[in-house]
Design an enzyme around this catalytic site. Structure first.
Site, PDB file in Angstrom:
ATOM      1  N   GLY A   1      20.005 -15.045   2.614  1.00  0.00           N
ATOM      2  CA  GLY A   1      18.888 -13.233   2.568  1.00  0.00           C
ATOM      3  C   GLY A   1      18.567 -13.121   3.847  1.00  0.00           C
ATOM      4  O   GLY A   1      18.716 -13.314   5.313  1.00  0.00           O
TER       5      GLY A   1
ATOM      6  N   HIS B   1      20.407  -9.045   8.443  1.00  0.00           N
ATOM      7  CA  HIS B   1      20.694  -8.681   9.526  1.00  0.00           C
ATOM      8  C   HIS B   1      21.900  -7.844   9.746  1.00  0.00           C
ATOM      9  O   HIS B   1      22.839  -8.309   8.907  1.00  0.00           O
ATOM     10  CB  HIS B   1      19.799  -8.573  10.325  1.00  0.00           C
TER      11      HIS B   1
ATOM     12  N   HIS C   1      24.529 -10.530  10.001  1.00  0.00           N
ATOM     13  CA  HIS C   1      25.959 -10.506   8.169  1.00  0.00           C
ATOM     14  C   HIS C   1      26.392  -9.181   7.621  1.00  0.00           C
ATOM     15  O   HIS C   1      27.732  -9.624   7.810  1.00  0.00           O
ATOM     16  CB  HIS C   1      24.185 -10.394   7.379  1.00  0.00           C
TER      17      HIS C   1
ATOM     18  N   GLN D   1      29.710 -16.939  14.368  1.00  0.00           N
ATOM     19  CA  GLN D   1      29.672 -17.618  15.777  1.00  0.00           C
ATOM     20  C   GLN D   1      28.096 -18.080  16.546  1.00  0.00           C
ATOM     21  O   GLN D   1      28.136 -19.180  17.356  1.00  0.00           O
ATOM     22  CB  GLN D   1      30.117 -17.135  16.965  1.00  0.00           C
ATOM     23  N   LYS D   2      27.420 -17.704  16.069  1.00  0.00           N
ATOM     24  CA  LYS D   2      25.858 -17.306  16.440  1.00  0.00           C
ATOM     25  C   LYS D   2      25.834 -18.770  15.602  1.00  0.00           C
ATOM     26  O   LYS D   2      24.689 -19.348  16.648  1.00  0.00           O
ATOM     27  CB  LYS D   2      24.249 -16.649  15.472  1.00  0.00           C
TER      28      LYS D   2
ATOM     29  N   GLN E   1      27.644 -24.727  12.653  1.00  0.00           N
ATOM     30  CA  GLN E   1      27.765 -25.054  11.201  1.00  0.00           C
ATOM     31  C   GLN E   1      29.064 -24.790  11.166  1.00  0.00           C
ATOM     32  O   GLN E   1      30.017 -25.376  10.541  1.00  0.00           O
ATOM     33  CB  GLN E   1      26.366 -24.308  10.826  1.00  0.00           C
TER      34      GLN E   1
ATOM     35  N   SER F   1      17.426 -13.876  10.827  1.00  0.00           N
ATOM     36  CA  SER F   1      16.449 -13.608  10.176  1.00  0.00           C
ATOM     37  C   SER F   1      15.038 -14.033  10.913  1.00  0.00           C
ATOM     38  O   SER F   1      13.974 -13.742  10.571  1.00  0.00           O
ATOM     39  CB  SER F   1      16.390 -14.432   8.474  1.00  0.00           C
ATOM     40  N   ARG F   2      15.050 -15.658  11.274  1.00  0.00           N
ATOM     41  CA  ARG F   2      14.172 -15.751  12.014  1.00  0.00           C
ATOM     42  C   ARG F   2      13.200 -14.899  13.123  1.00  0.00           C
ATOM     43  O   ARG F   2      12.364 -14.787  13.385  1.00  0.00           O
ATOM     44  CB  ARG F   2      13.937 -17.483  12.747  1.00  0.00           C
TER      45      ARG F   2
HETATM   46  P1  AMP Z   1      21.956 -17.166   7.462  1.00  0.00           P
HETATM   47  O1  AMP Z   1      21.682 -16.584   6.813  1.00  0.00           O
HETATM   48  O2  AMP Z   1      21.244 -17.594   8.901  1.00  0.00           O
HETATM   49  O3  AMP Z   1      22.617 -18.625   6.792  1.00  0.00           O
HETATM   50  O4  AMP Z   1      23.189 -16.406   8.303  1.00  0.00           O
HETATM   51  C1  AMP Z   1      24.775 -16.481   6.994  1.00  0.00           C
HETATM   52  C2  AMP Z   1      26.303 -16.443   8.065  1.00  0.00           C
HETATM   53  O5  AMP Z   1      25.476 -15.131   8.929  1.00  0.00           O
HETATM   54  C3  AMP Z   1      26.165 -17.910   9.083  1.00  0.00           C
HETATM   55  O6  AMP Z   1      27.580 -17.318   8.938  1.00  0.00           O
HETATM   56  C4  AMP Z   1      25.508 -16.716  10.313  1.00  0.00           C
HETATM   57  O7  AMP Z   1      26.228 -17.320  11.788  1.00  0.00           O
HETATM   58  C5  AMP Z   1      26.099 -16.127   9.978  1.00  0.00           C
HETATM   59  N1  AMP Z   1      24.933 -15.189  11.067  1.00  0.00           N
HETATM   60  C6  AMP Z   1      23.583 -14.992  11.553  1.00  0.00           C
HETATM   61  N2  AMP Z   1      23.006 -14.100  12.277  1.00  0.00           N
HETATM   62  C7  AMP Z   1      24.549 -13.526  13.305  1.00  0.00           C
HETATM   63  C8  AMP Z   1      24.275 -12.647  14.545  1.00  0.00           C
HETATM   64  N3  AMP Z   1      23.207 -12.472  15.071  1.00  0.00           N
HETATM   65  N4  AMP Z   1      25.919 -12.626  14.295  1.00  0.00           N
HETATM   66  C9  AMP Z   1      26.142 -13.041  13.757  1.00  0.00           C
HETATM   67  N5  AMP Z   1      26.561 -13.673  12.510  1.00  0.00           N
HETATM   68  C10 AMP Z   1      25.521 -14.611  12.475  1.00  0.00           C
END
Ligand code: AMP
Length: 283
Positions: A31, A34, A37, A148-149, A153, A186-187
């Site tokens: 969640g 941005h 996502h 890829q960020k 993972q 998100s952070r």
């Molecule tokens: P998170 O909600 O942070 O766990 O991220 C969910 C998914 O979104 C993960 O596969 C992340 O790698 C991807 N994600 C997060 N930030 C970015 C970004 N800036 N660009 C592309 N994918 C992202």
């Protein structure tokens, strides 16, 4: 767009989709959505019939001193964003539905989770693998989309899928950035205005590292020390790691050759830990 909280209702819905022979694209998230996502959801929209997004802040991937409690949960806004890219289904289970009392099954790997971020977050990736495996079983996607960020993972998930013979494809999409290069996260919402101003130092350090590699610099030590100086010049930063590694094994590269290199780093900006990376082909 349907929002589903209960596992029972969700399973029923997935069974109906499968019955109709439709393909499922899955974007797992925590969640606080941005544009990063949304880029994953848009790709899923183009490539699959049904787009499923999960929103679940996974407690077992946070360390005891980490930000599980403070993690942003702007649920209404997330729903609006998922709707704006025409997601079909948002799955947002309760913590106790995913981890009922007595839950004890943990998925882990012997090597990759200990590298890079694993050094300062020892239980992080086993938490990620466990929740992602559970979500894959529930969603039964044809394709799951990762950013890829979070390179480490995505690599670990690909390895898990391969080694556990899971029946889906993993796609990793490019990092979406702010105009000044800061990787969307998100952070980033935790950053105070002056910290936000300095946070692009991660991207600047990576870009400098890439330039040095492209110019033929072979010494990882030299590249890392140049990058370190860029970070240290930004106030209120503390480096967790800066590393040049093999993109498949995540083991350190000391002297660069012809092969691809992953430059990865984690930096505390104020109290916020940020990560970023770049894949570089020397020539
Ligand atoms: P998170 O909600 O942070 O766990 O991220 C969910 C998914 O979104 C993960 O596969 C992340 O790698 C991807 N994600 C997060 N930030 C970015 C970004 N800036 N660009 C592309 N994918 C992202």
């Amino acid at each position: 767009m349907k929002i589903i909280r209960s596992i029972r209702a969700f399973k029923k819905r997935i069974a109906a989709i499968k019955q109709r022979g439709l393909s499922i694209g899955f974007v797992p998230t925590m969640g606080a959505l941005h544009k990063g996502h949304l880029s994953l959801m848009r790709r899923a929209r183009r490539e699959t019939d049904i787009v499923v997004v999960s929103i679940f802040v996974n407690p077992i991937q946070f360390g005891p001193q980490e930000d599980f409690k403070q993690y942003p949960r702007p649920f209404r806004h997330d729903i609006t964003l998922a709707q704006s890219v025409n997601a079909d289904l948002v799955f947002c289970p309760a913590t106790r539905a995913i981890y009922p009392p007595g839950f004890q099954t943990i998925i882990n790997q012997s090597h990759l989770p200990a590298k890079l971020c694993g050094r300062s977050r020892p239980a992080h990736f086993q938490g990620v693998m466990t929740v992602v495996a559970k979500l894959f079983n529930l969603v039964q996607p044809d394709t799951a989309y990762f950013g890829q960020k979070d390179y480490q993972q995505a690599l670990i998930i690909k390895q898990m899928v391969r080694e556990l013979n899971m029946n889906l494809r993993i796609k990793t999409l490019p990092t979406v950035r702010e105009e000044d290069g800061l990787a969307m996260s998100s952070r980033n919402a935790y950053l105070k205005p002056e910290e936000r101003q300095y946070a692009p130092c991660l991207y600047r350090a990576l870009s400098r590292g890439k330039t040095l590699i492209k110019r033929g610099e072979k010494s990882a030590k030299k590249i890392i020390s140049t990058m370190r100086r860029i970070i240290q010049n930004a106030p209120n930063t503390r480096i967790d790691y800066i590393a040049l590694v093999d993109p498949e094994t995540l083991t350190d590269i000391k002297r660069l050759g012809q092969q691809k290199v992953l430059i990865a780093l984690a930096v505390h900006v104020g109290t916020t830990r940020l990560i970023d990376n770049m894949l570089v082909m020397p020539k």
